[in-house]
Design an enzyme around this catalytic site. Structure first.
Site, PDB file in Angstrom:
ATOM      1  N   TYR A   1       0.846  -1.191   0.000  1.00 14.40           N
ATOM      2  CA  TYR A   1       0.000   0.000   0.000  1.00 14.40           C
ATOM      3  C   TYR A   1       0.886   1.248   0.000  1.00 14.40           C
ATOM      4  O   TYR A   1       1.993   1.249   0.510  1.00 14.40           O
ATOM      5  CB  TYR A   1      -1.040  -0.001   1.115  1.00 14.40           C
ATOM      6  CG  TYR A   1      -0.577  -0.172   2.557  1.00 14.40           C
ATOM      7  CD1 TYR A   1       0.131   0.820   3.218  1.00 14.40           C
ATOM      8  CD2 TYR A   1      -0.947  -1.304   3.270  1.00 14.40           C
ATOM      9  CE1 TYR A   1       0.491   0.681   4.543  1.00 14.40           C
ATOM     10  CE2 TYR A   1      -0.595  -1.455   4.612  1.00 14.40           C
ATOM     11  CZ  TYR A   1       0.121  -0.453   5.239  1.00 14.40           C
ATOM     12  OH  TYR A   1       0.485  -0.589   6.559  1.00 14.40           O
ATOM     13  N   CYS A   2       0.388   2.292  -0.659  1.00 14.93           N
ATOM     14  CA  CYS A   2       1.118   3.544  -0.878  1.00 14.93           C
ATOM     15  C   CYS A   2       2.523   3.292  -1.449  1.00 14.93           C
ATOM     16  O   CYS A   2       3.537   3.706  -0.868  1.00 14.93           O
ATOM     17  CB  CYS A   2       1.215   4.356   0.412  1.00 14.93           C
ATOM     18  SG  CYS A   2       1.598   6.112   0.123  1.00 14.93           S
TER      19      CYS A   2
END
Length: 289
Positions: free
Chosen positions: A150-151
């Site tokens: 994620y990110c």
């Protein structure tokens, strides 16, 4: 730029320390972001170096890009189902998880108005500092994009191919905040599963012009797991401070001056307004009070 120049801010400098436990503000969520902007103004105006620790408890920090998900409200419902409060931060990027096992930490540095700091240089400062912390453990992190985390970004920090941290930057006039989240301990698989479910609900298989990650929990891990030691957020914070002190830096407690508080109040209202605009009726009212 030579290695010595890259490490310049990390040795023989004085730092002012600000952390969540000393904040004189009743709000303990949005306050972190408003204070970051206030400290950025302060660092740039007075040419000060700042260390800012701001761990959070059970908070999903969304990027403004996340609000462009075609089924954004359905995605937010997933977070509510996990019992997770959420806010939209005042910068780009994508969702990250903050909880009692995650350390959020910023180096806030002044810029020379005549010679701006290169974007990569800021990232390199943070990566070098974290690698200095890791040396006694016989480990070194690498910086490259872990695509299914994620990110994801070019300055994801990983050990043995597993991401444990991500670095971002925020810049205001003559100030640079180099921010990192470090998954120190806890259930990283559950964090990643939650963000995976968030994007699946927000996209429902549709193709959009923005890129959202297909999160694979297997590509992320905690630093505790990767080092093979017991490690707490407080211990990680102390390791960072000790490393700066070993590099001949001095650290003093920062003061919440009237100037910092006035800038903070402006930033706080901006954050509230942004979250009201982005989240509408889905805003978590407890976080915005």
């Amino acid at each position: 730029m030579t290695t010595t120049e890259k490490k310049d801010f990390l040795s023989n400098h004085s730092y002012e320390l600000y952390e969540a436990t000393t904040m004189p503000f009743p709000n303990k969520t949005i306050s972190h972001f408003a204070l970051t902007d206030s400290l950025l103004h302060y660092a740039g105006k007075h040419q000060k170096n700042i260390v800012h620790f701001w761990p959070t408890i059970n908070l999903v920090i969304l990027g403004m890009m996340d609000t462009k998900l075609p089924y954004f409200k359905d995605a937010l419902a997933v977070l509510k189902g996990y019992g997770q409060p959420y806010i939209v931060r005042n910068s780009g990027g994508l969702a990250v998880v903050g909880d009692e096992g995650v350390l959020n930490f910023s180096l806030i540095l002044p810029e020379d108005p005549q010679q701006k700091m290169a974007i990569n240089t800021g990232y390199e400062y943070m990566m070098q500092l974290i690698n200095d912390v890791l040396k006694p453990f016989g480990k070194k992190s690498l910086a490259y994009e872990i695509k299914n985390s994620y990110c994801p970004g070019d300055y994801d920090l990983s050990i043995d191919g597993k991401k444990f941290a991500g670095i971002s930057q925020r810049r205001l006039k003559n100030g640079v905040a180099i921010m990192i989240y470090i998954s120190v301990n806890g259930n990283q698989t559950k964090r990643a599963e939650m963000i995976r479910d968030f994007y699946q609900a927000g996209l429902k298989g549709e193709t959009v012009k923005w890129h959202f990650p297909s999160v694979d929990p297997a590509v992320m891990a905690t630093l505790e797991y990767l080092l093979g030691v017991s490690l707490t957020v407080d211990e990680m914070k102390n390791l960072i401070l000790r490393t700066l002190l070993q590099n001949n830096c001095s650290i003093v407690a920062g003061e919440y001056s009237s100037e910092i508080i006035a800038d903070y109040n402006v930033g706080f209202e901006k954050m509230i307004h942004r979250n009201q605009q982005m989240l509408g009726n889905s805003i978590d009212k407890e976080l915005s009070e």
